[in-house]
Design an enzyme around this catalytic site. Structure first.
Site, PDB file in Angstrom:
ATOM      1  N   TYR A 138      23.332  23.127  27.077  1.00 28.70           N
ATOM      2  CA  TYR A 138      23.969  24.425  27.330  1.00 28.70           C
ATOM      3  C   TYR A 138      25.249  24.491  26.503  1.00 28.70           C
ATOM      4  CZ  TYR A 138      25.868  28.206  30.360  1.00 28.70           C
ATOM      5  OH  TYR A 138      26.395  29.365  30.871  1.00 28.70           O
ATOM      6  N   LYS A 166      20.502  26.326  25.150  1.00 28.83           N
ATOM      7  CA  LYS A 166      20.901  27.624  25.709  1.00 28.83           C
ATOM      8  C   LYS A 166      22.199  27.949  24.987  1.00 28.83           C
ATOM      9  CE  LYS A 166      22.260  29.764  30.126  1.00 28.83           C
ATOM     10  NZ  LYS A 166      23.546  30.318  29.724  1.00 28.83           N
TER      11      LYS A 166
HETATM   12  O1  MN9 Z   1      23.991  33.049  31.232  1.00 30.62           O
HETATM   13  C1  MN9 Z   1      25.750  34.552  31.064  1.00 30.62           C
HETATM   14  N1  MN9 Z   1      27.009  33.928  30.932  1.00 30.62           N
HETATM   15  C2  MN9 Z   1      27.752  33.732  32.015  1.00 30.62           C
HETATM   16  C3  MN9 Z   1      24.675  33.670  30.525  1.00 30.62           C
HETATM   17  O2  MN9 Z   1      27.381  34.030  33.088  1.00 30.62           O
HETATM   18  C4  MN9 Z   1      29.079  33.106  31.889  1.00 30.62           C
HETATM   19  C5  MN9 Z   1      25.669  35.918  30.377  1.00 30.62           C
HETATM   20  O3  MN9 Z   1      24.552  36.539  30.918  1.00 30.62           O
HETATM   21  C6  MN9 Z   1      26.898  36.769  30.558  1.00 30.62           C
HETATM   22  O4  MN9 Z   1      27.212  36.900  31.930  1.00 30.62           O
HETATM   23  C7  MN9 Z   1      26.699  38.181  29.995  1.00 30.62           C
HETATM   24  C8  MN9 Z   1      27.952  39.036  30.093  1.00 30.62           C
HETATM   25  O5  MN9 Z   1      28.911  38.609  29.171  1.00 30.62           O
HETATM   26  O6  MN9 Z   1      26.282  38.100  28.690  1.00 30.62           O
END
Ligand code: MN9
Length: 296
Positions: A138, A166
């Site tokens: 990740y 990821k």
């Molecule tokens: O999993 C997510 N990152 C976090 C990935 O939650 C920190 C994204 O889906 C973000 O929430 C999204 C909004 O910036 O892209």
């Protein structure tokens, strides 16, 4: 294991539901899993950043994974995030994920102490050597303070269960280099607002928090991109981004949960120190969501 080992497509980074007393509500969580399967999701990313995992204790982590696996019942791929600041904890979580029946694990790099590259590599190696599940590294430099590089990835490739990355970064050049130079790895885009860009640069799919409440629109972005129809993918992305922009302003996870109310789910807020949504924020979110999702 489900035998769902393709790992391409769109994966919802599941949010966590709480009861009025602040306990985890596994019934609502299972309802969300079922709803998303019905909306065409390809899989689930469990107990990640979006799940507020660092505000959970160990028993809660395991209970969430068990509930998702039970409801999913082998239908879709389940990636279990097992990252921790401690290698021993991450290894223990990965061992649990394996016993429970997850399809893969993923781990954020250990954070806070600014560990060296060597220390971070040894953390990932320990997880991969001490458990058999495929691993998705990740990469999330904005939160972890560590940025994956091609050199570090090359060193991790010595472990046979490295399966992919990821990639939560807007460095699309690095995403492209990683995928082009490691075509056997699965690259999953992490910023939902850049999904079309990630797919255009070679990502095999995406993991996202906003997928929880707009899976049909995300499904269209992915399907259009997979068919090479990037104009259409971009038009859908523009609609998604009008909503995501509002969510980012008010707090993404609390916004996801509020928007799930429109679909009859009751997820509550987020754990402290996350702040609750104001009524004005909620009304603005609902209005933007209705405006841009109504065509779905
Ligand atoms: O999993 C997510 N990152 C976090 C990935 O939650 C920190 C994204 O889906 C973000 O929430 C999204 C909004 O910036 O892209």
């Amino acid at each position: 294991m489900n035998g769902n080992t393709n790992f391409r497509g769109i994966f919802a980074a599941l949010v966590t539901a709480y009861t009025a007393e602040g306990k985890i509500d596994l019934i609502q969580l299972k309802r969300l899993v079922r709803m998303l399967i019905g909306q065409g999701i390809d899989g689930f990313y469990v107990t990640g950043s979006t799940a507020e995992v660092f505000l959970m204790d160990e028993a809660e982590r395991f209970a969430v994974l068990d509930a998702v696996l039970e409801e999913n019942n082998g239908e879709k791929a389940v990636l279990s995030h097992v990252g921790a600041i401690s290698t021993d904890q991450a290894v223990r979580y990965a061992a649990y994920a394996q016993r429970a029946g997850a399809d893969a694990v993923s781990a954020i790099s250990p954070f806070y102490y600014h560990f060296s590259d060597e220390e971070i590599i040894s953390y990932y190696r320990a997880i991969m050597e001490e458990t058999a599940l495929p691993m998705f590294v990740y990469n999330f430099p904005a939160f972890s303070g560590f940025s994956l590089s091609e050199e570090i990835l090359a060193r991790l490739k010595g472990c046979k269960n490295l399966r992919g990355v990821k990639f939560t970064s807007s460095d699309m050049f690095l995403l492209e280099r990683i995928k082009t130079n490691n075509p056997e790895l699965v690259v999953l885009n992490g910023y939902d607002e850049m999904l079309t860009a990630g797919l255009a640069m070679g990502a095999d799919g995406g993991v996202g928090s906003t997928y929880n409440c707009m899976a049909p629109l995300i499904r269209r972005i992915y399907d259009c991109a997979a068919a090479g129809r990037f104009e259409e993918a971009r038009a859908c992305q523009q609609r998604a981004n009008a909503i995501i922009s509002c969510m980012c302003r008010h707090g993404v996870f609390a916004s996801v949960k509020a928007l799930l109310e429109l679909q009859g789910l009751s997820f509550g807020g987020c754990r402290r120190p996350f702040a609750p949504l104001t009524d004005d924020a909620r009304q603005e979110l609902f209005a933007v969501y209705r405006r841009y999702m109504e065509q779905e």
